[in-house]
Write an enzyme that holds these catalytic residues in place. Structure first.
Site, PDB file in Angstrom:
ATOM      1  N   MET A  29       0.860  -1.200   0.000  1.00  0.00           N
ATOM      2  CA  MET A  29       0.000   0.000   0.000  1.00  0.00           C
ATOM      3  C   MET A  29       0.879   1.226   0.000  1.00  0.00           C
ATOM      4  O   MET A  29       1.747   1.361   0.856  1.00  0.00           O
ATOM      5  CB  MET A  29      -0.840   0.067   1.279  1.00  0.00           C
ATOM      6  CG  MET A  29      -2.085  -0.735   1.269  1.00  0.00           C
ATOM      7  SD  MET A  29      -2.888  -0.534   2.864  1.00  0.00           S
ATOM      8  CE  MET A  29      -1.752  -1.315   3.986  1.00  0.00           C
ATOM      9  N   GLU A 168      -1.580  -5.290 -12.439  1.00  0.00           N
ATOM     10  CA  GLU A 168      -2.297  -4.015 -12.342  1.00  0.00           C
ATOM     11  C   GLU A 168      -2.066  -3.059 -13.512  1.00  0.00           C
ATOM     12  O   GLU A 168      -2.362  -1.874 -13.424  1.00  0.00           O
ATOM     13  CB  GLU A 168      -1.954  -3.312 -11.005  1.00  0.00           C
ATOM     14  CG  GLU A 168      -2.993  -3.533  -9.912  1.00  0.00           C
ATOM     15  CD  GLU A 168      -2.965  -4.927  -9.287  1.00  0.00           C
ATOM     16  OE1 GLU A 168      -2.180  -5.778  -9.744  1.00  0.00           O
ATOM     17  OE2 GLU A 168      -3.768  -5.182  -8.369  1.00  0.00           O
ATOM     18  N   TYR A 170       0.847  -2.122 -14.842  1.00  0.00           N
ATOM     19  CA  TYR A 170       2.114  -1.384 -14.830  1.00  0.00           C
ATOM     20  C   TYR A 170       3.076  -1.962 -15.887  1.00  0.00           C
ATOM     21  O   TYR A 170       2.723  -2.868 -16.632  1.00  0.00           O
ATOM     22  CB  TYR A 170       2.734  -1.422 -13.422  1.00  0.00           C
ATOM     23  CG  TYR A 170       1.924  -0.649 -12.397  1.00  0.00           C
ATOM     24  CD1 TYR A 170       1.723   0.721 -12.537  1.00  0.00           C
ATOM     25  CD2 TYR A 170       1.348  -1.288 -11.310  1.00  0.00           C
ATOM     26  CE1 TYR A 170       0.970   1.431 -11.612  1.00  0.00           C
ATOM     27  CE2 TYR A 170       0.590  -0.580 -10.376  1.00  0.00           C
ATOM     28  CZ  TYR A 170       0.406   0.778 -10.529  1.00  0.00           C
ATOM     29  OH  TYR A 170      -0.344   1.484  -9.625  1.00  0.00           O
ATOM     30  N   ARG A 218       4.336 -10.513  -8.244  1.00  0.00           N
ATOM     31  CA  ARG A 218       2.881 -10.283  -8.254  1.00  0.00           C
ATOM     32  C   ARG A 218       2.411 -10.470  -9.695  1.00  0.00           C
ATOM     33  O   ARG A 218       2.655  -9.635 -10.569  1.00  0.00           O
ATOM     34  CB  ARG A 218       2.591  -8.873  -7.745  1.00  0.00           C
ATOM     35  CG  ARG A 218       1.136  -8.511  -7.732  1.00  0.00           C
ATOM     36  CD  ARG A 218       0.616  -8.430  -6.301  1.00  0.00           C
ATOM     37  NE  ARG A 218      -0.729  -7.871  -6.284  1.00  0.00           N
ATOM     38  CZ  ARG A 218      -1.008  -6.658  -5.836  1.00  0.00           C
ATOM     39  NH1 ARG A 218      -0.061  -5.876  -5.352  1.00  0.00           N
ATOM     40  NH2 ARG A 218      -2.246  -6.230  -5.851  1.00  0.00           N
ATOM     41  N   HIS A 256      -5.368  -1.141 -13.900  1.00  0.00           N
ATOM     42  CA  HIS A 256      -6.046   0.040 -13.346  1.00  0.00           C
ATOM     43  C   HIS A 256      -7.057   0.632 -14.321  1.00  0.00           C
ATOM     44  O   HIS A 256      -8.008   1.282 -13.913  1.00  0.00           O
ATOM     45  CB  HIS A 256      -5.044   1.110 -12.933  1.00  0.00           C
ATOM     46  CG  HIS A 256      -4.349   0.775 -11.632  1.00  0.00           C
ATOM     47  ND1 HIS A 256      -5.014   0.254 -10.555  1.00  0.00           N
ATOM     48  CD2 HIS A 256      -3.054   0.888 -11.267  1.00  0.00           C
ATOM     49  CE1 HIS A 256      -4.158   0.055  -9.574  1.00  0.00           C
ATOM     50  NE2 HIS A 256      -2.967   0.419  -9.980  1.00  0.00           N
ATOM     51  N   GLN A 343     -12.263   5.363   1.026  1.00  0.00           N
ATOM     52  CA  GLN A 343     -12.432   6.810   1.202  1.00  0.00           C
ATOM     53  C   GLN A 343     -11.215   7.514   1.807  1.00  0.00           C
ATOM     54  O   GLN A 343     -10.886   8.615   1.394  1.00  0.00           O
ATOM     55  CB  GLN A 343     -13.657   7.075   2.076  1.00  0.00           C
ATOM     56  CG  GLN A 343     -14.964   6.882   1.349  1.00  0.00           C
ATOM     57  CD  GLN A 343     -16.147   7.134   2.259  1.00  0.00           C
ATOM     58  OE1 GLN A 343     -16.915   6.221   2.513  1.00  0.00           O
ATOM     59  NE2 GLN A 343     -16.304   8.331   2.762  1.00  0.00           N
ATOM     60  N   TRP A 577     -16.936   6.094 -10.229  1.00  0.00           N
ATOM     61  CA  TRP A 577     -17.237   5.553 -11.557  1.00  0.00           C
ATOM     62  C   TRP A 577     -18.087   4.285 -11.442  1.00  0.00           C
ATOM     63  O   TRP A 577     -18.919   4.021 -12.322  1.00  0.00           O
ATOM     64  CB  TRP A 577     -15.945   5.277 -12.343  1.00  0.00           C
ATOM     65  CG  TRP A 577     -15.142   4.099 -11.844  1.00  0.00           C
ATOM     66  CD1 TRP A 577     -14.155   4.119 -10.911  1.00  0.00           C
ATOM     67  CD2 TRP A 577     -15.287   2.732 -12.243  1.00  0.00           C
ATOM     68  NE1 TRP A 577     -13.665   2.844 -10.700  1.00  0.00           N
ATOM     69  CE2 TRP A 577     -14.338   1.973 -11.506  1.00  0.00           C
ATOM     70  CE3 TRP A 577     -16.106   2.056 -13.140  1.00  0.00           C
ATOM     71  CZ2 TRP A 577     -14.197   0.600 -11.641  1.00  0.00           C
ATOM     72  CZ3 TRP A 577     -15.970   0.673 -13.282  1.00  0.00           C
ATOM     73  CH2 TRP A 577     -15.026  -0.043 -12.538  1.00  0.00           C
ATOM     74  N   GLU A 654     -20.592  18.635   3.221  1.00  0.00           N
ATOM     75  CA  GLU A 654     -19.421  17.795   2.959  1.00  0.00           C
ATOM     76  C   GLU A 654     -19.084  16.860   4.112  1.00  0.00           C
ATOM     77  O   GLU A 654     -17.923  16.544   4.369  1.00  0.00           O
ATOM     78  CB  GLU A 654     -18.209  18.645   2.590  1.00  0.00           C
ATOM     79  CG  GLU A 654     -18.359  19.248   1.218  1.00  0.00           C
ATOM     80  CD  GLU A 654     -17.301  20.257   0.894  1.00  0.00           C
ATOM     81  OE1 GLU A 654     -16.204  20.167   1.447  1.00  0.00           O
ATOM     82  OE2 GLU A 654     -17.610  21.152   0.082  1.00  0.00           O
TER      83      GLU A 654
END
Ligand code: FAD
Ligand code: NAP
Ligand code: SF4
Length: 671
Positions: A29, A168, A170, A218, A256, A343, A577, A654
């Site tokens: 991460m 992913e 890349y 990976r 992605h 989030q 999305w 918000e």
């Protein structure tokens, strides 16, 4: 000794030259600390906390092997000895807690968000504004040597190994796909040539670091793009990587740029693990499964049914660094479960900010926001047991205060009790379970079904007003008609909703109410894959059929907003999305740039572009935002009390749970 509840999870994994203490990998991460001033000290604390929590093996955020490979202009790279010295802070801190950590080497390729990105061919990705430069053959070979250099420096910095990011979308995956690799040299053409790049990387790393060093690759098992790899190609590559010297094969899902949700909360738990099981039958090296795994029972059953030899979880360790310790001591019900909302982690990172966690605002702030015990315990009343109030109560009690939590409803949770009913948001139940157990364990006195009034609060040293919000009732003529309902009435099941529906307001709640009317809760993996056209049997290239199949909903819905521009523009950066695509697939009509003139028995009269328009509706649902509930504040302040206002009560605009829970922590730290 075998663990009685989770024998597979706590079985050590012998890698020959080293042994991992359990079967859980903390997945890579990016936290944003990699690039922050003083970030390495903070990263060291962040990883040390997770190592102390007992994770079997940690993978760092992706670090570029050279300048071109950086994700953004100032993203972290490991190319020289002085950078390696900074990494030593991390490895020392992890090793002090008897943890193991590997560095992820990530080359962004055409996903680089800067003009110096490189790729196999000069083909722009749909998610980056920059066209990459094509690598020359020398450039490819130099890049391979940079991966090896990065691994050597990682070893020098004290890492236990490296993970090569080969999924992913890349750089490595860009070499593998015929759509992004149009080369005519030894690294392009047929699949044998296209897979040469990752194999040469692994061979070069192995030659540089020797045998006693972990190399994880990976591997993208399901690209979720039509130009992705076929299953035959994936297995060919997996076997070649094994031959080249990888220690473990990790699972990657989705480029992605794929238009299939892969980790967001509406993805059923463990949706993609079956592809790892398929790979496990092909290779000898241990395999790691991944994506939407967040509970120890789930980890145990994936290991028990031989889906994988290890399980990777990333965000769950932001949510709770003590995940493993709690599972080990049979306190799984006390785990702060990652709700896969993105989030506070990915959405923040994608906006160039530091990652933390919605349910654990201390994540990434281990050194800045520790819970220091108070010198003098105070009597504290907290009014409102929504996310803000629950958080303030828990952290205040943990610091040593005497806390009473008032809640007018018969259950804690506030609006989370509505959110949990939205299909795809079932994980909110876990947060409610966590808070219920933790508040109890921390000794918070909870008064349910008790609407607090001023007089009973006067004897407390501090009063925290966390009374939340009340839905806004816009001044539209006809709003009082019986077929006009608030979202509260609908989600609480208090009213029947007709076939034709108009939703007034297209914020997060407007979208959620539309989803609630279109979809069933707790969708199975099969329902999910059918909806999004995912082929887990991998008979199609990239594991994608190209056909989405959403059921026809029983309501005809029109979602409205006054603003011009696209509806749902302010939804989550990484999940908006998905919400927009879902409603489109369900045939929800989306109307912007309108003025509401009046509501009558037949529907809603609006004006759009100066023209009168009528939208027929049997039911009209108001999702027009909220206003703060602050009736207690003025009288308490007038009585000279110390009053703290947090969450929706402080500011309704918000507002989200991320802010509410974070303000609860900040308030507790200030008391
Ligand atoms: P609230 O949750 O409103 O809690 C206030 C509490 O105070 C209530 O339980 C109320 O009963 C109590 N109370 C009020 N007055 C008194 C009194 N005098 N005495 C005692 N108790 C009192 N946010 C996200 O971040 N992500 C999401 O995906 C998300 N989805 C949502 C979906 C839906 C359908 C809804 C409705 C909300 C969603 N939210 C989401 C918003 C999130 O739930 C709110 O931002 C959050 O609940 C606000 O927390 P709060 O504690 O300030 O207020
Ligand atoms: P919101 O996001 O502020 O949206 C309110 C909607 O109502 C907007 O579409 C607004 O658009 C409209 N509106 C505002 N005033 C109006 C008026 N007087 N008359 C008619 N329409 C009006 O609020 P929300 O949807 O109630 O959500 C509350 C909070 O919960 C949000 O801030 C959100 O962050 C959080 N939440 C988050 C998620 C998530 O998935 N992350 C999900 C649900 C809720 P116009 O002004 O253009 O009409
Ligand atoms: Fe999980 Fe949400 Fe926390 Fe990210 S912010 S770690 S997705 S709970």
């Amino acid at each position: 000794m075998t663990h009685s509840t989770y024998p597979h999870l706590f079985a050590p994994l012998d890698l020959g030259f080293t042994t991992l203490k359990n079967r859980v990998l903390m997945g890579s991460m990016h936290t944003g600390l990699e690039e922050a001033k003083g970030g390495f000290e903070r990263l060291a604390s962040f990883y040390a906390e997770r190592a102390r929590g007992g994770c079997g093996l940690i993978v760092t955020g992706g670090i570029a092997p050279n300048r071109a490979g950086r994700l953004s202009p100032f993203a972290s790279k490991l190319t020289n000895e002085s950078e390696a010295k900074e990494h030593a802070l991390i490895t020392q801190a992890v090793h002090e807690h008897e943890g193991k950590i590997v560095l992820q080497i990530l080359h962004a390729g055409r996903y680089a968000y800067h003009p110096f990105g490189v790729a196999p061919s000069r083909i722009k990705s749909p998610i980056s504004p920059f066209k990459p430069w094509p690598l020359t053959t020398c450039g490819v070979k130099r890049t391979i040597s940079h991966f090896a250099r990065c691994a050597r420096l990682a070893k020098q910095a004290g890492y236990d190994g490296v993970e090569v990011m080969g999924s992913e979308g890349y750089l490595i995956t860009q070499f593998l796909s015929a759509k992004t690799n149009k080369r005519r040299d030894d690294f392009g053409g047929d699949y044998r040539n296209r897979m040469r790049f990752p194999i040469e990387i692994v061979k070069a790393i192995r030659a540089e670091v020797g045998e006693d060093f972990i190399i994880i690759f990976r591997l993208s098992l399901l690209d979720c793009v039509p130009f992705g790899s076929s299953w035959e190609e994936i297995t060919e590559l997996a076997l070649a990587l094994q031959e080249a010297g990888v220690t473990l094969l990790n699972t990657g899902i989705g480029w992605h740029e794929a238009r299939v949700p892969t980790i967001a909360t509406m993805v059923p738990r463990g949706a993609f693990t079956s592809v790892t099981k398929k790979l496990k039958q092909v290779v000898k090296v241990p395999v790691i499964t991944s994506n939407r795994i967040n509970a120890p029972d789930q980890v145990e059953s994936l290991l028990a049914d031989e889906t994988a030899d290890m399980v990777s979880m990333a965000r769950p360790f932001l949510a709770d660094p003590d995940f493993i310790t709690k599972a080990k001591s049979d306190e799984s019900e006390r785990i702060n479960t990652c709700i896969a909302c993105n989030q506070a982690c990915l959405d923040e990172i994608f906006q160039g900010r530091q990652a933390t966690c919605l349910v654990n605002p201390q994540a990434g702030y281990e050194t800045q926001k520790p819970l220091i015990p108070v010198k003098e315990s105070k009597d504290i009343a907290i009014v409102g047991a929504g996310p803000a109030g629950m958080s303030a109560a828990l952290y205040s009690a943990k610091r040593g205060h005497h806390v009473t939590l008032y809640e007018s409803a018969n259950e804690i949770g506030g609006q989370f009790n509505l959110a949990k009913q939205i299909p795809g948001k079932e994980e909110f139940y876990e947060t409610l379970r966590y808070f219920a157990n933790e508040l109890n364990a921390a000794g918070v006195k909870i008064k349910l079904g008790h609407r607090a009034v001023v007089n009973e609060l006067l004897d407390y040293d501090h009063i925290v007003v966390a009374t939340g919000i009340t839905p806004r009732q816009p001044a539209i003529p006809g709003i009082d008609l019986p077929h006009v309902h608030s979202y509260l009435e609908v989600l609480q099941g208090k009213v029947a909703v007709g076939k034709q529906v108009v939703i007034i307001g297209a914020g997060g709640i407007g979208f959620d109410v539309a989803t609630y009317l279109c979809e069933q809760s707790n969708q199975s993996i099969e329902e999910f894959t059918t909806k999004w056209g995912v082929d887990l049997s991998m008979q199609t290239r990239g594991g994608i059929t190209g056909e989405t199949t959403f059921a026809v909903p029983s309501h005809e819905i029109t979602l409205c907003q006054r603003k011009a521009g696209k509806l749902g523009k302010n939804l989550g950066k990484t999940t908006g999305w998905i919400h927009r695509a879902e409603l489109k697939h369900y045939g929800v009509k989306q109307v912007n740039n309108i003025q509401y003139d009046k509501i009558d028995e037949q529907g809603v009269h609006v004006t759009r572009d100066g023209k009168a328009m009528f939208i027929p509706a049997e039911s009209i649902i108001i999702c027009a935002g909220q206003q703060s509930l602050t009736e207690l504040v003025r009288p308490l302040e007038n009585a000279g009390k110390s009053v703290h206002i947090i969450g929706g009560a402080k500011l309704a605009a918000e507002l989200d749970a991320k802010r509410a829970i974070a303000e609860g922590l900040d308030c507790a730290l200030a008391l």
